[in-house]
Design an enzyme around this catalytic site. Sequence first.
Site, PDB file in Angstrom:
ATOM      1  N   ASN A 127       0.844  -1.190   0.000  1.00  0.00           N
ATOM      2  CA  ASN A 127       0.000   0.000   0.000  1.00  0.00           C
ATOM      3  C   ASN A 127       0.882   1.245   0.000  1.00  0.00           C
ATOM      4  O   ASN A 127       2.115   1.144  -0.048  1.00  0.00           O
ATOM      5  CB  ASN A 127      -0.945  -0.016   1.210  1.00  0.00           C
ATOM      6  CG  ASN A 127      -0.196  -0.146   2.517  1.00  0.00           C
ATOM      7  OD1 ASN A 127       0.603   0.707   2.885  1.00  0.00           O
ATOM      8  ND2 ASN A 127      -0.446  -1.248   3.226  1.00  0.00           N
ATOM      9  N   ASP A 162      -4.130  -6.595   4.817  1.00  0.00           N
ATOM     10  CA  ASP A 162      -5.164  -7.478   5.362  1.00  0.00           C
ATOM     11  C   ASP A 162      -5.020  -8.902   4.827  1.00  0.00           C
ATOM     12  O   ASP A 162      -5.355  -9.860   5.526  1.00  0.00           O
ATOM     13  CB  ASP A 162      -6.556  -6.941   5.004  1.00  0.00           C
ATOM     14  CG  ASP A 162      -6.866  -5.633   5.724  1.00  0.00           C
ATOM     15  OD1 ASP A 162      -6.400  -5.476   6.859  1.00  0.00           O
ATOM     16  OD2 ASP A 162      -7.553  -4.780   5.133  1.00  0.00           O
ATOM     17  N   ILE A 220      -2.665  -7.953  14.010  1.00  0.00           N
ATOM     18  CA  ILE A 220      -1.600  -7.754  14.988  1.00  0.00           C
ATOM     19  C   ILE A 220      -2.061  -6.944  16.183  1.00  0.00           C
ATOM     20  O   ILE A 220      -1.823  -7.312  17.340  1.00  0.00           O
ATOM     21  CB  ILE A 220      -0.392  -7.090  14.311  1.00  0.00           C
ATOM     22  CG1 ILE A 220       0.146  -7.983  13.193  1.00  0.00           C
ATOM     23  CG2 ILE A 220       0.709  -6.790  15.336  1.00  0.00           C
ATOM     24  CD1 ILE A 220       1.210  -7.323  12.324  1.00  0.00           C
ATOM     25  N   LYS A 237     -11.661  -4.855  18.395  1.00  0.00           N
ATOM     26  CA  LYS A 237     -10.270  -5.200  18.678  1.00  0.00           C
ATOM     27  C   LYS A 237      -9.909  -4.968  20.149  1.00  0.00           C
ATOM     28  O   LYS A 237      -8.762  -5.192  20.553  1.00  0.00           O
ATOM     29  CB  LYS A 237      -9.335  -4.395  17.771  1.00  0.00           C
ATOM     30  CG  LYS A 237      -9.532  -4.655  16.283  1.00  0.00           C
ATOM     31  CD  LYS A 237      -8.613  -3.752  15.445  1.00  0.00           C
ATOM     32  CE  LYS A 237      -8.961  -3.820  13.965  1.00  0.00           C
ATOM     33  NZ  LYS A 237      -8.553  -5.082  13.365  1.00  0.00           N
TER      34      LYS A 237
END
Length: 402
Positions: A209, A278, A307, A341
């Site tokens: 990216n 991802d 992570i 998360k």
Amino acid sequence: MLKNKKVLLAISGGIAAYKSAELVRRLIEQGAKVQVVMTQGAQAFITPLTLQALSGRPVRDSLLDSTAEAAMGHIELARWADLILIAPATADVIAKLVAGIADDLLTTLCLASTAPLAIAPAMNQQMWQARATRDNIHTLKARGVAIWGPACGEQACGEIGPGRMLEPVQLCDQVCQQLTLKSDFAGKVVLITAGPTRENIDPVRYLSNYSSGKMGYALAEMARRRGAKVILVSGPVRLAAPAGVTVLSVESALQMRDAVMAHVKEADIMIGAAAVADFRPEHCEGQKIKKGAATSMQLHLVKNPDIIAEASTHPQRPFTVGFAAETHNQEEYANKKLIEKELDMIAMNDVSRKDIGFNSDENSLRVLWREGEAVIEKASKLIVADQLLNEIKDHYEAKSKN
């Protein structure tokens, strides 16, 4: 960051003087009180009226000033300043500082002041590399003068090389760091991820990216400056490692995950600023894939580990801060990540904006936690990093007391 700090900006006679107007504006935005001093040569490149309008103070250029304290402007200004910054600093001014010459207001007040002195050199690349200039810079460094720059690049004379004055946003960062040093992270271990990951397709191709790593590196730099022991797990970037920071260089998401989990137990705070891929190809070919006669190709992708989520659910979890780099529905997606998360905090930024997105030197964040939010306005990434660390510190300390 510079509220009520007094910066004396001294401008000498170089073409880079035009940048000083922008520097004044940047310093004022940070809350500084700016007093401009100009040499006669500087006034050939930019008018005092421009700088007076920006600073809100009359520009000073006279050694003996009837409006100054006891008509001695150099003494008045020498006592006033928290920092003296000469930008641009020409080869002539640098030589005068070394020799102790005091033949105008700028050089005289530098001799008369006990305030820290910083210079931003700006000159032709050959002048910068001349033996006399190099010796003068070495002498000033030995005397404790801060040397900010110069940068390399194309110069007004058409030559390319070292000698360009640093950009105003960079000089403003330096002033902020000089006048706002803290040690409030002393004794803390801060684990930071930065940059992109690369997921190999074959030996010459990969998925990645546009992340530059600048935000994560700015956080590492500012956390170190505030006294933390910093471990920076970095994907592939073109950035110099911050001094005093332990940098663990990785390529893929799996490598980043391994590096993070190897150190998460010792971290007090973790900031996941990396743009982790991802997905990754299920298989990496051992040799370069040949195009042949094919008109299309299919890649089978598998999900990479999360992570930051794994770190936030670790039995010895640190205070965990995530990043949400989104192009749309930013608040919805950021809140979802915050809850799912199990993060303590999440920093949301709009990467669809060209002025603050990937590769930009500036950023703007909206910081969310379960009970509220804060907005960090657009500024250089170092300043944004410092303000984000302020939020993290407050919430980390509050949580530690519970």
